[in-house]
Write an enzyme that holds these catalytic residues in place. Structure first.
Site, mmCIF file in Angstrom:
data_model
loop_
_atom_site.group_PDB
_atom_site.id
_atom_site.type_symbol
_atom_site.label_atom_id
_atom_site.label_comp_id
_atom_site.label_asym_id
_atom_site.label_seq_id
_atom_site.Cartn_x
_atom_site.Cartn_y
_atom_site.Cartn_z
ATOM 1 N N GLY A 21 91.637 35.538 84.737
ATOM 2 C CA GLY A 21 92.132 35.884 83.413
ATOM 3 C C GLY A 21 91.416 35.163 82.297
ATOM 4 N N CYS A 22 90.460 34.329 82.646
ATOM 5 C CA CYS A 22 89.669 33.616 81.648
ATOM 6 C C CYS A 22 88.296 34.282 81.554
ATOM 7 C CB CYS A 22 89.482 32.151 82.049
ATOM 8 S SG CYS A 22 91.008 31.203 82.103
#
Length: 142
Positions: free
Chosen positions: A49-50
């Protein structure tokens, strides 16, 4: 319920007038973190998610809800490395039960990060907080 280290960061942010100085401070905080050994930069420690590469390695001392929480982390992006340092200041040394009780969005809002991070960085910060909370909850249940 912020730690003394996080309170120091919040006070420094209040003292710094513009966001360019605050970004510099975030980067400096990140530079102070030790690098992770490449051997622990594996899928199990990677934060999904980064936009940047981010790894978080928990260190739990004890067992159950009173176990002490700490972690090491690293990113390939300087700003994100600084965000890891801020999260470390927020969570390090708390019990795993306390980690899950921290209102991270409210604490981080005190720094004004919500208004000054890109959408991708904000999503990544949320993903790191979620990962930390999950690690603490798992340790508390063990």
């Amino acid at each position: 319920m912020a730690s003394e280290a996080f309170e120091e960061i919040a006070e420094t942010f209040e003292f710094l007038d513009d966001w360019e100085d605050r970004y510099r401070h975030v980067i400096e905080l990140g530079r102070e973190l030790p690098a992770l050994d490449d051997a622990v930069k594996v899928p199990a420690t990677k934060v999904e998610g980064c936009a940047s590469q981010v790894w978080l390695l928990p260190r739990i001392e004890g067992s159950g809800p009173e176990a002490r929480f700490d972690f090491d982390g690293e990113s390939d992006a300087m700003i994100v490395q600084g965000l890891i340092a801020i999260l470390h200041a927020l969570y390090s040394g708390l019990s795993v039960a306390q980690v899950t009780a921290v209102d991270a969005p409210a604490e981080l809002a005190r720094l004004g990060l919500n208004d000054h991070l890109s959408a991708q960085r904000s999503n990544g910060l949320r993903a790191m907080v979620e990962r930390i909370r999950k690690l603490a909850a798992e340790a508390a249940a063990a």
